[in-house]
Design a protein around this motif. Structure first.
Motif, PDB file in Angstrom:
ATOM      1  N   PHE A   1       0.272  10.489  -0.478  1.00 15.28           N
ATOM      2  CA  PHE A   1      -0.236  10.002   0.807  1.00 15.28           C
ATOM      3  C   PHE A   1       0.856   9.966   1.863  1.00 15.28           C
ATOM      4  O   PHE A   1       0.613   9.593   3.008  1.00 15.28           O
TER       5      PHE A   1
ATOM      6  N   SER B   1      -3.249   7.145  -3.866  1.00 17.17           N
ATOM      7  CA  SER B   1      -3.211   5.917  -3.071  1.00 17.17           C
ATOM      8  C   SER B   1      -2.790   4.720  -3.922  1.00 17.17           C
ATOM      9  O   SER B   1      -2.878   4.751  -5.156  1.00 17.17           O
TER      10      SER B   1
ATOM     11  N   GLU C   1       0.822  -1.216   0.000  1.00 21.48           N
ATOM     12  CA  GLU C   1       0.000   0.000   0.000  1.00 21.48           C
ATOM     13  C   GLU C   1       0.851   1.258   0.000  1.00 21.48           C
ATOM     14  O   GLU C   1       0.327   2.366  -0.123  1.00 21.48           O
TER      15      GLU C   1
ATOM     16  N   ASN D   1      -3.906   1.697  -2.676  1.00 19.74           N
ATOM     17  CA  ASN D   1      -4.739   0.698  -2.005  1.00 19.74           C
ATOM     18  C   ASN D   1      -5.355  -0.293  -2.981  1.00 19.74           C
ATOM     19  O   ASN D   1      -5.669   0.058  -4.119  1.00 19.74           O
TER      20      ASN D   1
END
Ligand code: G4P
Ligand code: NA
Ligand code: NA
Length: 194
Positions: free
Chosen positions: A158, A180, A17, A182
């Motif tokens: 981030f 991101s 991540e 993610n």
């Protein structure tokens, strides 16, 4: 920069991540045509800044820094991470702590290559926590030169480095900002056009 974002989407590998692997064009293999366009883009964004030197940190910052310097008609200075056999001159040095790698290294440049008359553009491949950029700024400060701005190929939006530098009033130009990683997917921050 649209072409860079496309390349990241096509070839980037999300390792976790927080880590993006871009070995195929930036960190292990270099795409020279893309790199030239990256240099042109940085040169355009800093064209009015009166840059006299481009400063980077070995090793992955070198390619974008050289292409930018070529476009601006100036030279590139490479801060070294290891004490080299030939780097025995008077040095400006700074400590850079990597949270990612959990190690601190000393970076240095010879006093010959940046002087108080310089107006320096700092270029690097990644911006995460901003420690490399802060170390390079420290070196510029020691020389009495000015930091005109910072150009980053890929900013991990981030992580806090980019905003901390901008809050200090520094012009930070990132060609791709990742919002991101993610779910194994690269999500870019929307660009606010001016
Ligand atoms: P910081 O300077 O912003 O605080 O960054 P950090 O300590 O996290 O970064 C340490 C090293 O890891 C740097 O490379 C940086 O470019 C690289 N890095 C950080 N995040 C990523 C990522 O998500 N993907 C990739 N590919 N690299 C990342 P370095 O150790 O200076 O190595 P080099 O590649 O310049 O030789
Ligand atoms: Na780097
Ligand atoms: Na790197």
């Amino acid at each position: 920069m649209e072409e860079l974002k496309q390349k990241i989407s096509q070839e980037g590998k999300v390792l976790s991540e927080s880590v993006l692997k871009v070995d195929s064009f930036l960190n292990h293999q270099i795409d020279p045509v893309l790199m030239q366009k990256i240099g042109e883009e940085f040169a355009t964004r800093f064209t009015k800044a009166g840059i006299t030197k481009v400063l980077t940190l070995e090793s992955s910052g070198i390619a974008p820094a050289v292409m930018t310097a070529l476009q601006l008609g100036v030279t590139t200075v490479i801060a070294r991470k290891r004490k080299s056999l030939t780097l025995i001159d008077d040095l400006y040095s700074a400590e850079v702590h990597s949270f990612t790698k959990q190690e601190t290294s000393e970076i240095s440049i010879s006093k010959d290559y940046i002087t108080s008359k310089d107006n320096v553009l700092i270029i690097d491949d990644f911006l995460a926590n901003g420690q490399a950029a802060l170390g390079l700024m420290d070196i510029v400060k020691q020389s009495g030169a000015k930091v005109a701005g910072i150009g980053i190929v890929i900013e991990k939006g981030f992580q806090p480095g980019g905003n901390q530098l901008r809050e200090r009033g520094i012009q930070v130009e990132s060609l791709a900002i990742i919002e991101s990683l993610n779910g194994g997917k690269v999500k870019f921050k929307e660009e606010v056009s001016i």
